[in-house]
Write a protein that holds these residues in place. Structure first.
Motif, short mmCIF file in Angstrom:
data_model
loop_
_atom_site.label_atom_id
_atom_site.label_comp_id
_atom_site.label_asym_id
_atom_site.label_seq_id
_atom_site.Cartn_x
_atom_site.Cartn_y
_atom_site.Cartn_z
N ASP A 110 10.48 3.17 -1.44
CA ASP A 110 11.44 3.22 -2.54
C ASP A 110 11.55 1.92 -3.32
N GLY A 146 1.83 0.60 -7.44
CA GLY A 146 2.32 1.86 -8.00
C GLY A 146 1.29 2.97 -7.85
N ARG A 147 0.06 2.63 -8.11
CA ARG A 147 -1.02 3.62 -7.96
C ARG A 147 -1.17 4.05 -6.51
N GLU A 178 -10.47 9.31 -2.39
CA GLU A 178 -9.12 8.92 -2.81
C GLU A 178 -9.05 7.47 -3.28
N HIS A 191 7.39 -0.92 -6.83
CA HIS A 191 6.00 -1.30 -6.58
C HIS A 191 5.32 -1.94 -7.80
N ARG A 231 2.03 9.52 -1.83
CA ARG A 231 2.91 10.67 -2.04
C ARG A 231 2.15 11.99 -2.07
N GLN A 232 0.86 11.96 -2.38
CA GLN A 232 0.06 13.19 -2.41
C GLN A 232 -0.13 13.76 -1.00
N GLU A 251 -1.46 -1.62 -12.10
CA GLU A 251 -0.35 -1.69 -11.16
C GLU A 251 -0.82 -1.12 -9.82
N TRP A 291 -7.03 -1.91 -10.95
CA TRP A 291 -5.85 -1.17 -11.38
C TRP A 291 -4.80 -2.12 -11.97
N ALA A 294 1.15 4.01 -4.23
CA ALA A 294 2.33 4.82 -3.87
C ALA A 294 2.13 6.27 -4.32
N GLU A 295 1.55 6.46 -5.50
CA GLU A 295 1.26 7.82 -5.98
C GLU A 295 0.28 8.52 -5.04
N ILE A 296 -0.74 7.80 -4.61
CA ILE A 296 -1.75 8.37 -3.72
C ILE A 296 -1.11 8.74 -2.37
#
Length: 185
Positions: free
Chosen positions: A147, A92-93, A78, A150, A99-100, A89, A87, A95-97
């Protein structure tokens, strides 16, 4: 409201002098002293079990109340070690990870629990200090404040960088980044 100051450990020795647990270098002690001169007091100080984290808190001028095993923010499959530096951002990256909902989300949740637990013995209006590690701090931040914007948070944590989090009603409610100063000379 209570406050949590989170700092990445200071600069470490390199090469053959690094040693087990990578102890602070002379520059790392000087940087930690400089950072410590502008913060505190703290009702509680917690670090990872790593010598470099404990040494950072002490060099900052604060006695360590507890050491806690903190999982790495680098999670196989991961998040590769130091990937956040490449990266555009990073937050932001991350946060995406998170959320998975896979292993990295579990690590982030573990850190969020450690951070909130560190504040458990701090009086209202007081502050605590937590010294940890790059990679894990960034991951925990996005979990603590899911929220937030990021993309605006900037670079990952360099040695000595920090953040001040506001904590109220059982949750983190604000963030203020505190980048490490440059050493004189």
């Amino acid at each position: 409201m209570r406050w949590l100051d989170v700092r990445r450990h200071s600069l470490t020795k390199k090469g053959e002098t690094r040693g087990r647990g990578s102890h602070l270098s002379a520059e790392g002690v000087a940087l930690a002293r400089l950072i410590g001169s502008g913060c505190g007091p703290y009702g509680r100080v917690v670090t990872s079990t790593s010598p470099r984290a404990v040494e950072t808190a002490i060099a900052m001028g604060f006695a360590v109340d507890d050491v806690v095993e903190m999982p790495s923010g680098y999670v196989d499959g991961e998040i590769a070690k130091h990937a956040q530096w490449g990266w555009t951002e990073p937050y932001g990256r991350l946060a995406e990870i998170v959320r998975q909902g896979r292993a990295a989300a579990g690590v982030a949740g573990s850190h969020r629990a450690i951070w909130a637990g560190t504040l458990g013995e701090v009086a209202e209006g007081g502050a605590a200090l937590l010294v940890g590690h790059g990679g894990a701090i960034e991951l925990a931040l996005v979990a603590c404040l899911p929220d937030e914007a990021h993309a605006l948070w900037g670079a990952p944590f360099a040695h000595g960088d920090g953040v001040r989090l506001g904590f109220a009603d059982g949750r983190f409610v604000s963030v203020e980044f505190r980048r490490a100063p440059k050493l004189p000379g």
